[in-house]
Design a protein around this motif. Structure first.
Motif, PDB file in Angstrom:
ATOM      1  N   SER A 195       0.864  -0.943  -0.042  1.00 36.67           N
ATOM      2  CA  SER A 195      -0.230   0.231   0.117  1.00 36.67           C
ATOM      3  C   SER A 195       0.546   1.289   0.201  1.00 36.67           C
ATOM      4  CB  SER A 195      -0.389   0.486   1.115  1.00 36.67           C
ATOM      5  OG  SER A 195      -2.330  -0.854   1.292  1.00 36.67           O
ATOM      6  N   GLY A 196       0.261   2.675  -0.740  1.00 38.59           N
ATOM      7  CA  GLY A 196       0.731   3.891  -0.147  1.00 38.59           C
ATOM      8  C   GLY A 196       0.686   3.811   0.862  1.00 38.59           C
ATOM      9  N   GLY A 197       0.953   5.161   1.726  1.00 43.35           N
ATOM     10  CA  GLY A 197       0.861   5.741   3.194  1.00 43.35           C
ATOM     11  C   GLY A 197       1.349   4.273   3.893  1.00 43.35           C
ATOM     12  N   ASP A 198       0.616   3.973   4.318  1.00 42.56           N
ATOM     13  CA  ASP A 198       1.517   2.868   5.759  1.00 42.56           C
ATOM     14  C   ASP A 198       1.964   1.566   5.401  1.00 42.56           C
ATOM     15  OD1 ASP A 198      -1.897   0.934   6.191  1.00 42.56           O
ATOM     16  OD2 ASP A 198      -0.461   0.938   4.481  1.00 42.56           O
ATOM     17  N   GLY A 199       2.122   1.700   3.503  1.00 44.71           N
ATOM     18  CA  GLY A 199       2.937   0.843   3.617  1.00 44.71           C
ATOM     19  C   GLY A 199       1.862  -1.216   3.923  1.00 44.71           C
TER      20      GLY A 199
END
Length: 120
Positions: A52-56
């Motif tokens: 994911s983007g953000g929290d990975g």
């Protein structure tokens, strides 16, 4: 122009390792999830892993869990897929793709794909 360029494919013996890279441009990389997909000859395309983007947050198909590791370097706009303990059944064309969410089955952007061949 959006581009996703895969590299690091090739031929490897069973039990070996490869590191795939997916270099992205043309969109806000940090906001996007990046997934890896593969399609073996005569089979449907399947999802392999996604970050994911953000929290990975990371996700893996059961078939690669414990053998493959996905990571991202937002400073380089690049996602990596470390593939270890490779098996002949991992042979496929591997694609990276980008979307706002790993849960969306229809990724917005796709790379052209590169072949990984695992010999027995």
């Amino acid at each position: 122009e959006v581009q996703l360029v895969e590299s690091g494919g090739g031929l490897v013996q069973a039990g070996g390792s490869l590191r795939r890279s997916c270099a992205a441009s043309g969109f806000t990389f940090d906001d996007y999830a990046i997934g890896w997909f593969r399609q073996a000859p005569g089979k449907e395309r399947e999802g392999v892993s996604c970050i994911s983007g953000g929290d990975g947050a990371t996700y893996y198909a059961d078939s690669v869990k414990g053998r493959f590791t996905i990571s991202r370097d937002n400073a380089k706009n690049t996602v990596y897929l470390q593939m270890s303990s490779l098996k002949p059944e991992d042979t496929a064309v591997y694609y990276c793709a980008a979307d706002k969410s790993c849960s969306d089955p229809h990724m917005d952007y796709w790379g052209k794909g590169t072949l990984v061949t695992v010999s027995s």
